[in-house]
Design an enzyme around this catalytic site. Structure first.
Site, mmCIF file in Angstrom:
data_model
loop_
_atom_site.group_PDB
_atom_site.id
_atom_site.type_symbol
_atom_site.label_atom_id
_atom_site.label_comp_id
_atom_site.label_asym_id
_atom_site.label_seq_id
_atom_site.Cartn_x
_atom_site.Cartn_y
_atom_site.Cartn_z
ATOM 1 N N SER A 234 20.249 24.672 -12.537
ATOM 2 C CA SER A 234 21.636 25.001 -12.379
ATOM 3 C C SER A 234 22.424 23.699 -13.066
ATOM 4 C CB SER A 234 22.101 25.151 -10.904
ATOM 5 O OG SER A 234 23.325 25.366 -10.762
ATOM 6 N N ARG A 235 22.485 22.898 -12.479
ATOM 7 C CA ARG A 235 23.137 21.736 -13.086
ATOM 8 C C ARG A 235 22.474 20.264 -12.820
ATOM 9 N NH1 ARG A 235 25.127 24.804 -15.792
ATOM 10 N NH2 ARG A 235 27.375 25.338 -16.548
ATOM 11 N N GLU A 264 22.431 14.522 -19.279
ATOM 12 C CA GLU A 264 21.919 15.096 -20.246
ATOM 13 C C GLU A 264 22.802 15.419 -21.494
ATOM 14 O OE1 GLU A 264 22.911 19.932 -19.777
ATOM 15 O OE2 GLU A 264 21.607 19.064 -18.499
ATOM 16 N N HIS A 296 17.718 22.588 -20.771
ATOM 17 C CA HIS A 296 19.097 23.533 -20.692
ATOM 18 C C HIS A 296 19.020 24.942 -21.414
ATOM 19 C CE1 HIS A 296 23.365 23.340 -18.643
ATOM 20 N NE2 HIS A 296 22.971 24.364 -18.733
#
Length: 335
Positions: A234-235, A264, A296
């Site tokens: 997700s994050r 990131e 990602h």
């Protein structure tokens, strides 16, 4: 009207160009550089720009864009934690996002990470390239009959749950509201600590908001089982990475699969292979044999990217024609 698109991947460029060129009156110029304080001046004289998930849309960047004449930002992602929406509204900018794309892309990739760390796929592949066919250290376990915990049961969490149900797993969920589709699959909703303590596999599918930042902190990590698998697609900011490294150093967790990392920006989507990595936390994280980090890419399927581009083009057309959709974040809805 020329749209300036920042942070475009090579695979995306022909798709973006084709989509915009199909709309009379619109053209697009694709840049592989990401929107930052340094690159924001490139947008001068472009009324509309499009940005990627790791763009920097801080107050300073937004001010630079506004001074240069930008009036609309079409972000090619669902998440918008990288955008200072209050400043955007004060500057009179229109901000739109992609509120929906294939949930299966992310859910399936989350399962790819879970399976890879469970069955030691990266280690096994590395060995076979060296013609080492031993099985020592590759022992995994069945997911069938074990317990999956899904933190966030929206569209992606629901898709992840359906796959877990297909594996024959017990299902626990945590969210601010129950998803009837998940309860129909046999999911029981519990509080977060109960879920973390009970589950063999925990997968995160909540957005990054102030209240979810470091949702998995040192205390949450200590609550988890020593042999649990943790997946985050997700994050990155959902997990306190320093705390995670601390637990990994103690030899905890069967596996950790991370497609996102809280620092990131400035790293992911870029080739840093010939540079020294100054992020000590990330450098330490990737050395653990039970950790798999990807860049990602969970959303990165032709289906999902196509939907993201289609929605982005539609957001631009709506702005040009004076329409407003549910994808618009700024200006805020009235009433």
């Amino acid at each position: 009207m020329e749209i300036l698109a920042f942070g475009v991947q090579a695979d995306e460029q022909p798709l973006i160009e084709k989509a915009f060129e199909a709309v009379p009156g619109l053209t697009v110029r694709c840049l592989d550089v990401f929107l930052t304080e340094d690159t924001a001046p490139i947008a001068a004289d472009h009324e509309i720009i499009s940005t990627s998930v790791n763009a920097n849309l801080s107050a300073r960047v937004l001010q630079t864009l506004a001074v240069g004449g930008t009036q609309m930002v079409a972000q090619r992602s669902t998440g918008f934690n990288n955008i200072d929406l209050d400043v955007a509204e004060r500057l009179g900018l229109t901000i739109a996002r992609v509120s929906y794309y294939s949930p299966y892309s992310v859910a399936e990739f989350a399962w790819t990470l879970a399976m890879a760390v469970n069955r030691r796929i990266v280690r096994a592949a590395g060995r076979t390239r060296d013609f080492d066919f031993r099985l020592d250290g590759l022992l995994g376990r069945d997911f069938h009959g074990r317990t999956a915990g899904v933190i966030g049961t929206g569209r992606i969490g629901e898709a992840f749950t359906r796959i877990a149900h297909g594996f024959g797993m017990e299902l626990l969920g945590w969210d601010i509201a129950e998803n009837p589709a998940c309860t129909a699959l046999g999911m029981t909703y519990v509080d977060k600590d109960e879920l973390l303590a009970a589950c063999d596999l925990v997968s995160l599918h909540v957005p990054l908001l102030p209240e979810t930042h470091h949702l998995i902190d040192a205390g949450a990590l200590r609550t988890m089982r020593d042999d649990a698998i943790l997946v985050n697609s997700s994050r990155g900011g959902l997990i306190d990475t320093d705390a995670l490294v601390g637990e990994l150093r103690k030899g905890r967790f069967t596996g950790v699969g991370l497609d996102v990392y809280e620092a990131e920006a400035g790293l992911f989507f870029l080739d840093k292979s010939m540079e020294a990595i100054t992020d000590d936390t990330l450098a330490r994280l990737v050395t653990f044999p039970n950790v798999l980090v990807t860049s990602h890419q969970a959303y990165y399927t032709g289906d999902a990217v196509g939907q993201i581009i289609e929605t982005t083009v539609r957001n631009v057309i709506d702005y040009r024609d004076g329409r407003r959709s549910g994808n618009v974040l700024v200006p805020a809805a009235v009433g």
